[in-house]
Write a protein that holds these residues in place. Sequence first.
Motif, PDB file in Angstrom:
ATOM      1  N   THR A  10       0.972  -1.099  -0.212  1.00 23.26           N
ATOM      2  CA  THR A  10       0.010  -0.017  -0.122  1.00 23.26           C
ATOM      3  C   THR A  10       0.698   1.127   0.100  1.00 23.26           C
ATOM      4  N   SER A  12      -0.222   4.362  -0.775  1.00 26.79           N
ATOM      5  CA  SER A  12      -1.052   5.449   0.013  1.00 26.79           C
ATOM      6  C   SER A  12      -2.646   4.975   0.148  1.00 26.79           C
ATOM      7  N   PRO A  13      -3.596   5.556   0.963  1.00 28.28           N
ATOM      8  CA  PRO A  13      -4.633   4.909   0.860  1.00 28.28           C
ATOM      9  C   PRO A  13      -5.366   4.775  -0.434  1.00 28.28           C
ATOM     10  N   GLU A  14      -4.970   5.489  -1.348  1.00 29.55           N
ATOM     11  CA  GLU A  14      -5.806   5.418  -2.670  1.00 29.55           C
ATOM     12  C   GLU A  14      -4.734   4.610  -3.769  1.00 29.55           C
ATOM     13  N   ILE A  15      -3.398   4.113  -3.226  1.00 30.34           N
ATOM     14  CA  ILE A  15      -2.681   3.664  -4.347  1.00 30.34           C
ATOM     15  C   ILE A  15      -2.244   2.072  -3.870  1.00 30.34           C
ATOM     16  N   LEU A  16      -2.443   1.142  -4.405  1.00 31.59           N
ATOM     17  CA  LEU A  16      -1.861  -0.248  -4.217  1.00 31.59           C
ATOM     18  C   LEU A  16      -0.871  -0.493  -5.398  1.00 31.59           C
ATOM     19  N   ARG A  35      -8.880  -8.183  -1.717  1.00 39.02           N
ATOM     20  CA  ARG A  35      -8.888  -6.789  -1.200  1.00 39.02           C
ATOM     21  C   ARG A  35      -9.945  -5.982  -1.959  1.00 39.02           C
ATOM     22  N   TYR A  40     -12.388  -2.593  -0.531  1.00 37.12           N
ATOM     23  CA  TYR A  40     -11.142  -1.601  -0.653  1.00 37.12           C
ATOM     24  C   TYR A  40     -11.207  -1.161  -2.016  1.00 37.12           C
ATOM     25  N   GLN A  41     -11.041   0.197  -2.095  1.00 33.90           N
ATOM     26  CA  GLN A  41     -11.110   0.959  -3.553  1.00 33.90           C
ATOM     27  C   GLN A  41      -9.874   1.469  -3.738  1.00 33.90           C
ATOM     28  N   SER A  42      -9.084   1.522  -4.591  1.00 32.97           N
ATOM     29  CA  SER A  42      -7.978   2.358  -4.815  1.00 32.97           C
ATOM     30  C   SER A  42      -7.589   2.227  -6.396  1.00 32.97           C
ATOM     31  N   ASN A  43      -6.532   3.253  -6.883  1.00 32.44           N
ATOM     32  CA  ASN A  43      -5.840   2.824  -8.170  1.00 32.44           C
ATOM     33  C   ASN A  43      -4.945   1.830  -7.748  1.00 32.44           C
ATOM     34  N   TYR A  74     -11.780   4.253 -10.492  1.00 31.18           N
ATOM     35  CA  TYR A  74     -10.129   4.134 -10.214  1.00 31.18           C
ATOM     36  C   TYR A  74      -9.556   3.477 -11.521  1.00 31.18           C
TER      37      TYR A  74
END
Length: 80
Positions: A10, A12-16, A35, A40-43, A74
């Motif tokens: 991870t 950041s909270p928005e990037i895996l 995930r 869990y939602q992210s780029n 995303y």
Amino acid sequence: MKDGGMAIKTLSPEILIFTLSNKPEVDEFEHLWQRLNSGYQSNVIIDFGKVKILTSEIICELMLLNESISASGYQLILCN
């Protein structure tokens, strides 16, 4: 984790960041799908830096991931 070094980090909270092994297999994507399916939602950045061989199964998996991630607003980003 396989010998090639598959990992999910991870950033950041928005990037895996998902690093594939040298010979990725569909089952490597299981943790990533878990995930995403748990809300869990992210780029997602997929790092191909170690990949030596890419099969049509993996290409199909990437297409499914892109569809799912895009539907959530995303992006799936491929690098290396």
